[in-house]
Design an enzyme around this catalytic site. Structure first.
Site, PDB file in Angstrom:
ATOM      1  N   GLU A 246       0.869  -1.178   0.000  1.00 26.84           N
ATOM      2  CA  GLU A 246       0.000   0.000   0.000  1.00 26.84           C
ATOM      3  C   GLU A 246       0.906   1.229   0.000  1.00 26.84           C
ATOM      4  O   GLU A 246       1.701   1.414   0.910  1.00 26.84           O
ATOM      5  CB  GLU A 246      -0.891   0.016   1.246  1.00 26.84           C
ATOM      6  N   HIS A 322     -11.263  -0.625   3.041  1.00 26.67           N
ATOM      7  CA  HIS A 322     -11.806  -0.273   4.361  1.00 26.67           C
ATOM      8  C   HIS A 322     -11.512   1.174   4.751  1.00 26.67           C
ATOM      9  O   HIS A 322     -11.885   1.585   5.840  1.00 26.67           O
ATOM     10  CB  HIS A 322     -11.209  -1.227   5.396  1.00 26.67           C
TER      11      HIS A 322
HETATM   12  O1  TEU Z   1      -3.875   3.344   5.500  1.00 25.91           O
HETATM   13  C1  TEU Z   1      -2.970   4.290   5.096  1.00 25.91           C
HETATM   14  C2  TEU Z   1      -3.461   5.609   4.723  1.00 25.91           C
HETATM   15  O2  TEU Z   1      -2.681   6.533   4.628  1.00 25.91           O
HETATM   16  C3  TEU Z   1      -4.867   5.828   4.452  1.00 25.91           C
HETATM   17  O3  TEU Z   1      -5.575   5.239   3.526  1.00 25.91           O
HETATM   18  C4  TEU Z   1      -5.514   6.582   5.510  1.00 25.91           C
HETATM   19  O4  TEU Z   1      -6.640   5.919   5.953  1.00 25.91           O
HETATM   20  C5  TEU Z   1      -5.882   7.916   4.930  1.00 25.91           C
HETATM   21  O5  TEU Z   1      -4.711   8.578   4.550  1.00 25.91           O
HETATM   22  C6  TEU Z   1      -6.546   8.763   5.936  1.00 25.91           C
HETATM   23  O6  TEU Z   1      -7.140   9.841   5.287  1.00 25.91           O
HETATM   24  C7  TEU Z   1      -3.417   2.207   6.132  1.00 25.91           C
HETATM   25  C8  TEU Z   1      -4.582   1.344   6.522  1.00 25.91           C
HETATM   26  O7  TEU Z   1      -5.244   0.923   5.363  1.00 25.91           O
HETATM   27  C9  TEU Z   1      -5.453   2.116   7.460  1.00 25.91           C
HETATM   28  O8  TEU Z   1      -6.639   1.436   7.800  1.00 25.91           O
HETATM   29  C10 TEU Z   1      -4.643   2.408   8.694  1.00 25.91           C
HETATM   30  O9  TEU Z   1      -5.364   3.237   9.558  1.00 25.91           O
HETATM   31  C11 TEU Z   1      -3.315   3.103   8.353  1.00 25.91           C
HETATM   32  O10 TEU Z   1      -2.643   2.483   7.268  1.00 25.91           O
HETATM   33  C12 TEU Z   1      -2.382   3.044   9.535  1.00 25.91           C
HETATM   34  O11 TEU Z   1      -1.952   1.740   9.746  1.00 25.91           O
END
Ligand code: TEU
Length: 549
Positions: A246, A322
């Site tokens: 990601e 999510h």
């Molecule tokens: O998400 C990383 C992330 O930067 C995002 O999609 C974040 O939710 C968004 O920038 C907020 O506006 C990952 C996970 O998918 C997420 O659920 C976690 O909260 C985050 O990392 C931290 O581990």
């Protein structure tokens, strides 16, 4: 190396998928109950968001132990059974590795707090006075990204919640510990890994204030990220599994490197990026509402699809996860054209070059829940931003309407299995409210209907498996200046497949002049191919997929 190009991955948010023991929270046994459903859909891998012991401040993305199962989700035996039963159905389990940070409850951080220097080096601590933040960087969940520990006289970095402390990947011991985690799960039969915000792991050598932004330009695709990933992959031999990173606020040139296929030191199978999901952020601000900019969406798809093809990288294709609001609510229609728009959006993503991901509930066209009370929200980011929006002078009503469009909780509502009690998700009242429309939008109804959104997803998955041009062909965009239509052509030596999608709720004309007689329609969400005076006309949210004869 596994061929993942014709595979489809299904994302499960276990907390909201299926509750088997009546406590209102989904669990591993719940997933086990639904394996036949997933097999019927036709997916190859199941990516589970974190199920490890965690204080759940960020729903499991705050990990306190990487090699165990949180009791609320079940036991290690449940996980082993899930791996085994999925394997029997030819589906692999992928786990979510949250390696940028740990929970502050993790024993490593606890030892650091207790003063053990060795463990302080596992994290990013900086000496300083309580009123002197080391840098002005902002946390992604709002507020400063540093927290002061008075007993140590030090600050620690947390790019996310204050309970998610960033790990120090420059410390080789940290890298060794994380490799052990991978090997532990590989040994158990895990078939793939998703790496959470993995492009943020390498922080700059010198920390400085960011006067142009929130600090992300200093640590996104940071100085040693490629080197660390190569090392991790090499030493754990996960190059033979399916891996996806990601990538937060990433760059095309880095994603090409992360996912380059035919190189000596491979990094990952593919990458997620989010640029196409920011086209409705006003001036880049997620919390400022704007209609989606369709031209920007088209440009971003083109840039990334063409760029990744040219560089021999590989895209993870997705609309939903999510962290994102539901796609029909966002770029489609919840009303009259709900079904048409859900199908059109599905086809546009699934037929591009890359590996498609389906997020639970997307395959039945689940929508945002339209919560009206702040007490219905659970997500730490949403709760923080609600306060920030009020501080900025928004009324409660305004702040709630922003959350209703933008909150991550929009996609985290319980899966709608049936029109029964709690949507068939649980006997107990669920940990968060369902969307009210579960009586109408649910699996039971759609599974049987040949014309349902579910059946359409099944057809798309089948198509990828049967037509090599979808999984392996090249891509070229069409209708580039047409703001209403997203269109592309997939090609290999035997075939051409054209995909036209109307992104709007009005009728629109396809500008392209093609020898339509030499193509046959293979999939769509309306009957036939509508033509007026020789031109192809797309009906509201229509998608047509045509194949050369
Ligand atoms: O998400 C990383 C992330 O930067 C995002 O999609 C974040 O939710 C968004 O920038 C907020 O506006 C990952 C996970 O998918 C997420 O659920 C976690 O909260 C985050 O990392 C931290 O581990």
């Amino acid at each position: 190396m596994i061929d993942f190009k014709d595979k489809v991955i299904y994302q499960i948010y276990p907390k909201s998928f299926k509750d088997s023991n009546g406590d209102g929270v989904g669990d591993l046994k719940g997933i086990l109950e639904k394996l036949d459903y997933l097999k019927e859909l036709g997916v190859d891998y199941l990516w589970l968001t974190p199920v490890f012991p965690s204080p759940q401040k960020d729903n499991g993305y705050d990990v306190a132990d990487y090699c165990a199962i949180d009791p609320q989700f079940g036991t290690m035996e449940d996980m082993e059974q899930l791996i085994g039963e999925s394997g029997k159905r030819n589906m692999g389990i992928m786990l979510d590795m949250v390696f940028n940070h740990t929970s502050t409850s993790h024993p490593w951080f606890q030892k650091a707090l207790a003063g053990e220097k060795e463990f302080q080096d596992y994290y990013i601590f900086r000496d300083g006075l309580p009123n002197q933040l080391p840098t002005n960087w902002q946390s992604k969940f709002g507020g400063p990204s540093w927290e002061y520990v008075p007993s140590l006289g030090k600050w620690y970095l947390h790019l996310f919640d204050v309970t998610q402390a960033d790990l120090n990947w420059d410390n080789p011991k940290v890298r060794e510990e994380l490799k052990k985690v991978i090997l532990f799960w590989k040994e158990k039969g895990i078939q793939g890994f998703r790496f959470d915000v993995v492009n943020l792991i390498s922080k700059p050598d010198v920390f400085e204030d960011d006067f142009q932004g929130d600090g992300r330009r200093f640590y996104s695709d940071g100085p040693h990220v490629h080197e660390y990933l190569k090392e991790l992959v090499r030493d754990t031999k996960i190059g033979e599994l399916v891996t996806v990173g990601e990538m937060s606020s990433t760059h095309l040139k880095d994603c090409i490197q992360y996912s380059a296929q035919d190189v000596k030191d491979r990094e990952l199978s593919m990458c997620f990026h989010f640029h196409h999901l920011k086209v409705d952020y006003k001036d880049g601000d997620k919390w400022a509402l704007m209609e989606p900019d369709r031209m920007a969406l088209k440009r971003i798809f083109e840039e990334w699809q063409m760029g990744m093809e040219k560089g021999n990288g590989w895209n993870a294709l997705f609309w939903c996860n999510h962290d994102q609001p539901r796609i029909v609510s966002r770029f489609g229609s919840e009303g009259k054209y709900w079904k048409e728009s859900a199908k059109m959006l599905a086809a546009m993503i699934h037929l591009m070059r890359g590996t498609p991901y389906i997020y639970q509930g997307e395959e039945i066209g689940m929508t945002n829940p339209h919560y009206e009370k702040i007490s219905q929200y659970r997500d730490v980011e949403s709760l923080n931003y609600y306060e920030i929006l009020l501080q900025q002078g928004k009324t409660k009503k305004e702040a709630l309407s922003i959350l209703a469009a933008r909150s991550r909780d929009n996609s985290r509502t319980p899966m709608q299995w049936s029109c029964g009690k709690n949507g068939g998700f649980s006997d107990h009242s669920p940990w968060m409210d369902l969307a009210d429309n579960y009586w109408e939008i649910h699996v039971e109804k759609q599974r049987e209907e040949p014309d349902s959104v579910f059946s359409f997803y099944k057809a798309l998955i089948q198509m990828r498996k049967e037509m090599e041009v979808i999984s392996k062909g090249t891509i070229e965009f069409m209708e580039k200046e047409n703001p209403d239509v997203l269109a592309y052509e997939r090609k290999d030596k035997n075939k051409v497949v054209m995909v036209f999608g109307n992104l709007t709720e009005h009728k629109t004309t396809v500008w392209e002049k093609k020898p339509w007689e030499t193509f046959q329609k293979v999939l769509g969400n309306y009957e036939g191919l509508h033509r007026e005076e020789g031109q192809v006309i797309l009906r509201p949210y229509e998608v047509v997929v045509l194949e050369s004869m």
